[in-house]
Scaffold this active site. Structure first.
Site, short mmCIF file in Angstrom:
data_model
loop_
_atom_site.label_atom_id
_atom_site.label_comp_id
_atom_site.label_asym_id
_atom_site.label_seq_id
_atom_site.Cartn_x
_atom_site.Cartn_y
_atom_site.Cartn_z
N TYR A 1 7.30 -9.61 6.74
CA TYR A 1 7.17 -8.17 6.93
C TYR A 1 7.76 -7.78 8.29
CZ TYR A 1 3.89 -7.41 3.03
OH TYR A 1 3.32 -7.29 1.80
N ASP B 1 0.82 -1.21 0.00
CA ASP B 1 0.00 0.00 0.00
C ASP B 1 0.86 1.26 0.00
OD1 ASP B 1 -2.56 -1.08 -0.04
OD2 ASP B 1 -2.60 -1.38 2.14
#
Lengths: 247, 247
Positions: free
Chosen positions: A111, A53
């Site tokens: 992540y 994003d």
């Protein structure tokens, strides 16, 4: 045609995310523009392991594409870095079999989220860490990641309006540590729903601030309802670290 | 009038340095504008411990000024952070004796320089670390800091056109370490000439790349001639970490 896999790093701050869209600068847009110039015009479609994003960074994003030009991998890396803006860099390249797909062939993605919890965030951290003061229960936060481990329906942690076949994912590793006043969350899974990592960090923060107990979070996960789960953390603290493929 | 000492952190990337000047945004300019608003107009002159150059960052810059307004230190910190841009933050404040001066009262200042030496610099490091590939002699670099330790005439490491009374300074601590492919240089001295730390890193790099031996650097230091010394490293890798005062 050569089929390439390229590892990319980028600073997501000044991008409207990975995926090309009508408005805003995107990593995919910059990469496809560079590849189009490299191949002498015409679109070169690119697939990425993770569609990050806006504001989310990458140290090890993996992409794949077909290129008519007969470049060796090191030449491709140099050529891309000559054409890409400085906030996107190609780190390495390889020629891969036809069947390889950056997202579908991925076994797992990792992540990392950094969250500064001191009263004032130092400006040199502002692009690469979220900021949330008032985390009084530092030890309780350490107990949250076990909730995520294993196979679960993570519907409570998905963003609204995602259209995925299933909201089940398998979390292989989830660890919290404190580096001074910075909370560091590392997570690896076979896949992630949109905003899933940021929602996880929202859960850590809720426990750290005492607005939720660990048991309440467990119930919120089981509810499979995103309204039950705390607000996701800001994008800027999130980095796609690496993508794992089979040997 | 209250005499305040304030510790500041800033991201130097988008500043033309600390010191106010005719063109360009400066940290001093932003701080004085905020203080002017706080005190209801009129200039509030500010002195800083270190006049950092364009692109140089600070985690613990120290400044002092007099303010007519009767604010408590925590109120001052909050008020400043409400008025300052996000790339400058006030971390703490204290009321200090009349005789205190941010630069003249300082016993020592500590700087840190980070230099990425891998073939491609990851974009999230670009604002806060220099980049210099091709450092083959990683172990030799470790021997350089001893050259700097103690009292020396650092004229070879000063930038052109500085007007200082003496170019002698005492280096209290100078250490190099490798964190993966990143060279980290930490140095503390009773004072620094302009570009002195960046020149030190230029020396480290020259030895690391094999263009100078440690002995040649020693001679270049003794020469007291800036043309003898390697080029200074880029500003973006440098951070003013802290300033030390007497008890």
């Amino acid at each position: 045609m050569r089929h390439f896999r390229v590892t990319l790093a980028y600073d997501g701050t000044d991008f409207a995310g990975w995926q090309s869209q009508a408005r805003g600068r995107t990593v995919q847009g910059e990469l496809e523009a560079a590849l189009s110039r490299l191949s002498g015009g015409g679109r070169v479609p690119v697939a990425a392991a993770g569609r990050t994003d806006a504001g989310v960074h990458a140290l090890g994003q993996v992409v794949c594409f077909k290129l008519a030009r007969e470049l060796d991998p090191p030449e491709l890396v140099r050529a891309l870095n000559g054409l890409l803006p400085l906030d996107v860099r190609a780190l390495e390249a390889a020629i891969v079999p036809e069947a390889f797909h950056a997202r579908r062939s991925a076994l797992a993605k990792a992540y990392r989220y950094e969250l500064d919890t001191g009263p004032v965030q130092v400006p040199t951290r502002r692009r690469y860490a979220g900021h949330a003061p008032g985390v009084g229960h530092r030890d309780l936060v350490l107990a949250v990641p076990t909730l995520f481990l294993g196979r679960h329906d993570f519907a409570s942690l998905a963003s609204a309006g995602s259209s995925v076949k299933t909201t089940e994912r398998t979390v292989l590793r989830a660890e919290v540590s404190w580096e001074g006043e910075t909370l560091v969350f590392e997570v690896e899974a076979d896949g992630f729903l949109r905003r899933m990592v940021r929602s996880m960090v929202g859960g850590l923060l809720a426990v750290g601030r005492g607005t939720h107990t660990v048991e309440e979070l467990r119930q919120a996960l089981l509810a499979c309802d995103r309204r039950a789960w705390p607000t996701p953390a800001e994008a800027r603290g999130l980095t796609l670290v690496s993508v794992r493929y089979g040997a």
